[in-house]
Enzyme design. Structure first.
Site, PDB file in Angstrom:
ATOM      1  N   ARG A 381      10.492 -19.048  92.576  1.00 41.11           N
ATOM      2  CA  ARG A 381      10.991 -19.715  91.373  1.00 41.11           C
ATOM      3  C   ARG A 381      11.068 -18.776  90.184  1.00 41.11           C
ATOM      4  O   ARG A 381      11.832 -19.020  89.252  1.00 41.11           O
ATOM      5  CB  ARG A 381      10.075 -20.897  91.021  1.00 41.11           C
ATOM      6  CG  ARG A 381      10.506 -22.222  91.622  1.00 41.11           C
ATOM      7  CD  ARG A 381       9.656 -23.307  91.052  1.00 41.11           C
ATOM      8  NE  ARG A 381      10.048 -24.618  91.567  1.00 41.11           N
ATOM      9  CZ  ARG A 381       9.253 -25.666  91.569  1.00 41.11           C
ATOM     10  NH1 ARG A 381       8.022 -25.538  91.103  1.00 41.11           N
ATOM     11  NH2 ARG A 381       9.651 -26.825  92.034  1.00 41.11           N
ATOM     12  N   VAL A 503      18.659 -27.372  92.747  1.00 40.93           N
ATOM     13  CA  VAL A 503      17.833 -26.843  93.837  1.00 40.93           C
ATOM     14  C   VAL A 503      16.493 -26.305  93.335  1.00 40.93           C
ATOM     15  O   VAL A 503      16.310 -26.084  92.148  1.00 40.93           O
ATOM     16  CB  VAL A 503      18.587 -25.753  94.633  1.00 40.93           C
ATOM     17  CG1 VAL A 503      19.866 -26.300  95.211  1.00 40.93           C
ATOM     18  CG2 VAL A 503      18.891 -24.548  93.746  1.00 40.93           C
ATOM     19  N   GLU A 504      15.570 -26.071  94.258  1.00 42.75           N
ATOM     20  CA  GLU A 504      14.198 -25.632  93.968  1.00 42.75           C
ATOM     21  C   GLU A 504      13.502 -26.577  93.001  1.00 42.75           C
ATOM     22  O   GLU A 504      12.723 -26.172  92.141  1.00 42.75           O
ATOM     23  CB  GLU A 504      14.181 -24.191  93.422  1.00 42.75           C
ATOM     24  CG  GLU A 504      14.517 -23.152  94.478  1.00 42.75           C
ATOM     25  CD  GLU A 504      14.297 -21.734  93.984  1.00 42.75           C
ATOM     26  OE1 GLU A 504      13.700 -21.548  92.907  1.00 42.75           O
ATOM     27  OE2 GLU A 504      14.711 -20.808  94.687  1.00 42.75           O
ATOM     28  N   GLY A 505      13.772 -27.872  93.134  1.00 43.10           N
ATOM     29  CA  GLY A 505      13.184 -28.883  92.258  1.00 43.10           C
ATOM     30  C   GLY A 505      14.170 -29.298  91.197  1.00 43.10           C
ATOM     31  O   GLY A 505      14.550 -28.494  90.355  1.00 43.10           O
TER      32      GLY A 505
END
Length: 817
Positions: A381, A503-505
Site C-alpha cells: 500500500r 482497489v487495495e481497499g
C-alpha cells in the site's frame, strides 16, 4: 493574587512539559509551603492532610492500585469491547513509526529531520536510466489501450528479460533486490508513460506470491519459485477478493476441506496417490494478471471436519500456491477495467485437490493467511497505488504547466488567467504533497518499518489527490483532453481513476474505518497498552498505562489551550525563517488532535468504531499532520531551495487548513454537546484562525509550473519524457522552449500589425511579409515558424475515419492559416 497566578503558572508548566507524579507532588508542596511561609497565608492542617493523603495514594503504587487504578481496571475490563481475531491481527500488523509522534502531541522534529534521505544506489539509478527508460520508449499507450488491449509481446518479453517482475526478489534467488524507494520510482516512471504497463509491473512486486514467499515460504518453495518469478518464467497473481467479499476480505466464502486425495503435479508430471491435502472451491473476481498467470496465489478459509490435522475444525484463512495448469483451475477470461487496459480477470475452481505442501509456508502456516496478508499489505500500500498517483501528479504538472504557457486566448497564455492559475496551483501543490508523503513512508520501509497506518493514509490521500489533479488538468486542457486519440495524454489516466480509488481497499472504507481505526489503537501511547493489560488481566501494567494516560490528557488540555491562545508563537521549531511557523502550528494541532482522540474515546467508548463520520474526520486530522510534516521533510531533503517556498507553503498551509476543517466538523458533530463546547473553547479560543494558502502563493506556484526552472524540474523529476517532437508529451518541452525564445519576436510582430505595417491578412502571410521587408532575419523567421508549428502540434487533437478506426497522423500536418 500573586500566589494564584503562581499556582496557575506552576500547574501550566507541569502539565505542558508532562511532569511525572513526583514532580507534581514536589511542585504543589512547594507552592503550599510558599503560600504559608512566604506570602503569610496560613494553610490549615486539614488542607495539608488532604494533600499528604493524595500524595501518598498517587506516589505509592500498591496504595494507588488499591484505591484508584484497581477499581478503574475492573470497570475497564467490562466496558472494553471484544476484538475479533481478524481485528486483532489487523491491529497487530506492521509497525508504528512517525505516526506515533503525531499522536503524541509533541512531535520530535529532530528525529524527523534525522531520518536518512531516501536515495537510489548506483545500480538502481542505472536501472532507471537504462532498462526503465528503454521500456518507457517502447510503450505506445494508445496502441495498448485502444488497439491491442494488452502489452505487445515484445514489451512483455522485455519486462521479463530485464527483471522487472523480480525487483523485490533477493539477489540470491536471481532478483534485483531493490530498495522500496527504487521499486516505487521504477513504477512511477513507467506510470508516467502508460498505466497498463505500470500495473503489469507493479502487481508481481506488490502484495502477491513473491512477497509472501520471501517472508513465509518454505525453503523448498523459495528455491523453486523465486528464481522463476525473478526471471519471468512464472507470471504470478494473487486471488483474494470475491463477488461476496471485496473490502471485507475476512468474509471470503471460498473454502478448503482437509481430506486425502490424489493429484498430478503439473510441474513434474508425477502422479501422487492418497496424500493429505485440501479440496478447495473458489470464485474470485478483479484479480490482476489472472488471465495470463502461471502461478495462482489463493486465499481461502480452511476447515478440518474430520480432524485429520488436530482437534481444531475451523483453521482459518490460508494462502496457497497453485499452478494454473493444475487440473480444475480455471482462468483465461478478462474484465475490462477501462483506462489502463491491463490483464485482470476472474479465476474459479470446484473441489480442486491440492497437497498441504502447496500452502505458503507449509502446513504450519495453515490458518495464518490473514496475518500474512495484512502484514504484507502495509508494504504494498505504500508503494504501488501511491506511486501511480505520484506519476499522475508529475504528468499533469509537466503537461498542464507547459500547455497553459503555450496555449493562449485573448492575447494571453491561459495560465495567466486567475481561474486557471488557481487550478494549476492545486495540481502543483497536490503533486508536492503526494511525492513528499510517499517518500517519507518509503524511508520508513527501507529502515525496516512496516507502517500500516501510514500505508492507509497514502493509499487514500494519494489516490484522492490523483483524482483532483487529473480533474483540474482536464478542465485546463479543455477540448484538447476531451477527444480520444494518440495525442491525448490525459484521457486514459482520467478513465483509470476508479481503479486506484477502488482497489487495495475502497477509499470510503479506508478513510472512515481503517486510518483512524488502526491509528487510534496502534499509535496512541497508552490505549493499546491498556487494552493488552485488560486482555491479560495485568493490573500492574494497567496501573502504569492509566496513570500515564491521565497525565497525557491533562497535559494536552493545557498545551492545546496555551498553544491556541498564543497561536503557537512560543512553541519550539527546529528551523528558523519561513518554515518555523509551520512546525509551530503542527505542534499545536498535534496536541489538539491527541486531546480530541482521547475525548472521542472517553465520550463514545467502543461505539466510536461505528461512528464512521467522526472516525473519518479524526483520520483526516492524523493524515494532514503527516502530509504537512512530510512536506517539510522533503523541503529540507531537497536543500531548502528558496524557489520552492511557494509550493511548500501551498502544500503545508492547505494541509493545516484541511486539518482545522476536520476538527471543526468533528466538534460540530460530537454527540456530547457540552464536551464539544468546552473542547472548542480550549482548542480554538480565538475561533478558526487558519486560512488556506493565499492567491499570491497560488500564483507563484502556477508561474513556477509554466517556466523552466528548479521548482518545475523537482516536481516532475523521475518522469519519462520522450525526446521526440512527434511524441504528444515530448513535443511540449520543445514547444515551450521555442515559444519562450520567440516571444519577443511575436510581440514585435503584433506591434508592427498595430502600426499597420502589414498588407496581408493571415499570421503566416504576415510572417513572410516581415521577412521580405527585412523586419525579421532569416533565422528569426525560421525560429518563429518552428515555434508556431510546435504550438499547433500541441493544440491539435486527433481525427479518424467515419468508423473511428483509422487514425491518420498525416492529416494533422495540414495548415490553412
Amino acid at each position: 493574587m500573586f500566589a494564584a497566578v503562581l499556582l496557575i503558572a506552576l500547574i501550566g508548566a507541569l502539565a505542558y512539559y508532562r511532569a511525572p507524579v513526583l514532580a507534581w507532588t514536589v511542585g504543589l508542596a512547594a507552592w503550599l509551603a510558599s503560600l504559608q511561609f512566604a506570602f503569610g497565608c496560613p494553610v490549615s492542617t486539614i488542607a495539608w492532610c488532604v494533600f499528604a493523603l493524595l500524595a501518598l495514594v498517587l506516589n505509592i503504587v500498591p496504595l494507588r492500585r488499591a484505591v484508584f487504578t484497581g477499581p478503574v481496571f475492573g470497570i475497564f475490563k467490562k466496558i472494553t469491547p471484544a476484538m475479533s481475531q481478524t481485528e486483532q491481527e489487523a491491529i497487530n500488523a506492521g509497525t508504528v513509526w512517525w505516526d506515533r509522534d503525531l499522536f503524541s502531541g509533541k512531535p520530535d522534529y529532530q528525529r524527523l529531520l534525522a531520518f536518512p534521505d531516501a536515495k537510489l544506489s548506483a545500480e538502481e539509478q542505472a536501472f532507471l536510466d537504462g532498462p526503465t527508460e528503454q521500456l518507457c520508449a517502447m510503450i505506445d499507450d494508445w496502441k495498448i489501450t485502444h488497439e491491442l488491449k494488452d502489452l505487445p509481446p515484445e514489451v512483455w518479453q522485455f519486462i521479463k528479460d530485464n527483471g522487472f517482475l523480480g525487483m523485490i526478489v533477493k539477489k540470491k534467488y536471481g532478483g534485483l533486490e531493490f530498495s522500496n524507494y527504487a521499486h516505487a520510482k521504477v513504477v512511477t516512471k513507467i506510470a508516467t508513460r502508460g498505466g497498463s504497463a505500470a500495473v503489469s509491473v507493479m502487481v508481481p512486486n506488490s502484495l502477491g506470491p513473491g512477497e509472501l514467499l520471501q517472508h513465509y515460504g518454505t525453503e523448498a518453495q523459495k528455491d523453486y519459485y523465486l528464481p522463476r518469478l525473478a526471471k519471468g518464467v512464472e507470471v504470478p497473481c494473487f486471488a483474494l477478493t470475491s463477488p461476496y467479499a471485496g473490502s471485507d476480505a475476512g468474509s471470503i466464502p471460498d473454502y478448503g476441506i482437509v481430506c486425502r486425495g490424489s493429484y498430478t503435479d503439473p510441474r513434474s508430471g508425477q502422479r501422487h496417490e492418497n496424500v493429505l491435502g485440501l479440496r478447495v472451491s473458489w470464485e474470485k473476481r478483479w484479480i490482476t494478471l489472472a488471465p495470463v498467470a502461471t502461478i495462482l496465489g489463493l486465499a481461502f478459509k480452511m476447515y478440518d471436519p474430520d480432524h485429520l490435522l488436530g482437534d481444531k475444525e475451523e483453521i482459518g484463512i490460508t494462502c496457497a500456491l497453485v499452478p494454473t495448469e493444475h487440473e480444475g483451475v480455471c482462468i483465461g477470461r478478462r474484465h475490462f477495467p477501462g483506462g489502463a487496459v491491463f490483464m485482470n480477470g476472474p479465476t474459479w475452481g470446484k473441489d480442486v485437490f491440492i497437497p498441504l505442501e502447496w500452502i505458503i509456508g507449509g502446513r504450519e502456516f495453515a490458518g495464518q493467511g490473514w496475518r500474512m496478508l495484512v502484514e504484507c499489505l502495509s508494504v504494498g500500500r505504500c508503494i504501488s497505488l501511491p506511486a501511480m498517483s505520484v506519476a499522475c501528479g508529475k504528468v499533469t504538472t509537466f503537461t498542464t504547466g507547459a500547455y497553459a504557457r503555450i496555449r493562449d486566448q485573448f492575447g494571453l497564455p491561459i495560465g495567466k488567467f486567475e481561474g486557471v492559475d488557481e487550478a494549476m496551483a492545486r495540481i502543483g501543490g497536490y503533486t508536492y504533497q503526494m511525492e513528499a508523503s510517499q517518500d517519507l513512508a518509503l524511508t520508513g520501509l527501507d529502515m525496516g518499518e512496516k507502517p500500516s497506518v501510514l500505508s492507509a493514509v497514502l493509499k487514500y490521500h494519494n489516490t484522492e489527490r490523483m483524482r483532483k489533479t487529473i480533474n483540474d488538468a482536464m478542465d485546463i486542457h479543455g477540448g484538447k483532453a476531451v477527444v480520444l486519440g494518440p495525442r491525448n495524454y490525459l484521457a486514459r489516466a482520467y478513465q483509470s481513476i476508479p481503479i486506484g480509488i477502488t482497489v487495495e481497499g475502497a477509499n470510503i472504507l479506508t478513510r472512515s474505518m481503517i486510518i483512524y481505526g488502526q491509528g487510534a489503537i496502534r499509535c496512541h501511547p497508552f490505549v493499546l497498552r491498556e487494552m493488552k493489560a485488560a486482555m491479560a488481566n495485568d493490573a500492574v501494567e494497567f496501573d502504569r498505562a492509566i496513570t500515564g494516560h491521565i497525565n497525557f490528557v491533562i497535559s494536552n488540555v493545557f498545551r492545546s489551550l496555551w498553544l491556541g491562545l498564543t497561536g503557537a508563537r512560543f512553541a519550539g521549531a527546529p528551523r528558523g525563517g519561513e518554515t518555523a511557523r509551520y512546525y509551530k502550528q503542527i505542534t499545536r494541532f498535534s496536541s489538539a488532535f491527541a486531546l480530541l482522540s482521547d475525548m472521542a474515546m472517553f465520550s463514545l467508548g467502543g461505539s466510536l468504531k461505528f461512528r464512521e463520520k467522526l472516525s473519518a474526520r479524526l483520520g483526516d486530522m492524523l493524515s494532514n499532520l503527516y502530509i504537512a510534516t512530510a512536506c517539510l521533510k522533503r523541503f529540507e531533503r531537497e536543500g531548502a531551495q528558496k524557489e520552492d517556498l511557494a509550493v511548500l507553503g501551498w502544500a503545508v498551509e492547505n494541509a493545516l487548513f484541511d486539518l482545522q476543517h476536520a476538527m471543526d466538523g468533528f466538534l460540530a458533530n460530537l454527540p456530547s454537546r457540552g464536551l464539544a463546547w468546552v473542547l472548542r473553547k480550549i482548542i480554538f479560543p480565538w475561533g478558526l484562525t487558519l486560512k488556506p494558502a493565499s492567491d499570491r502563493i497560488g500564483t507563484k506556484v502556477a508561474r513556477g509550473m509554466m517556466e523552466p526552472g528548479g521548482m518545475r524540474d523537482r516536481l516532475t523529476r523521475g518522469m519519462y519524457v520522450s525526446p521526440s517532437e512527434e511524441d504528444a508529451v515530448g513535443v511540449l518541452r520543445h514547444a515551450l522552449d521555442a515559444i519562450l525564445a520567440t516571444e519577443p519576436l511575436e510581440q514585435k510582430l503584433r506591434k508592427l500589425a498595430r502600426e499597420g505595417k502589414f498588407k496581408r491578412v493571415t499570421a503566416r502571410e504576415r510572417l513572410e511579409e516581415a521577412l521580405q521587408a527585412g523586419l525579421l532575419t532569416q533565422s528569426e523567421f525560421e525560429a518563429v515558424s518552428r515555434a508556431r508549428k510546435l504550438k499547433r502540434d500541441v493544440i491539435m487533437v486527433d481525427d479518424f475515419d467515419m468508423a473511428l478506426e483509422r487514425h491518420d497522423a498525416a492529416l494533422l500536418k495540414r495548415h490553412i492559416f
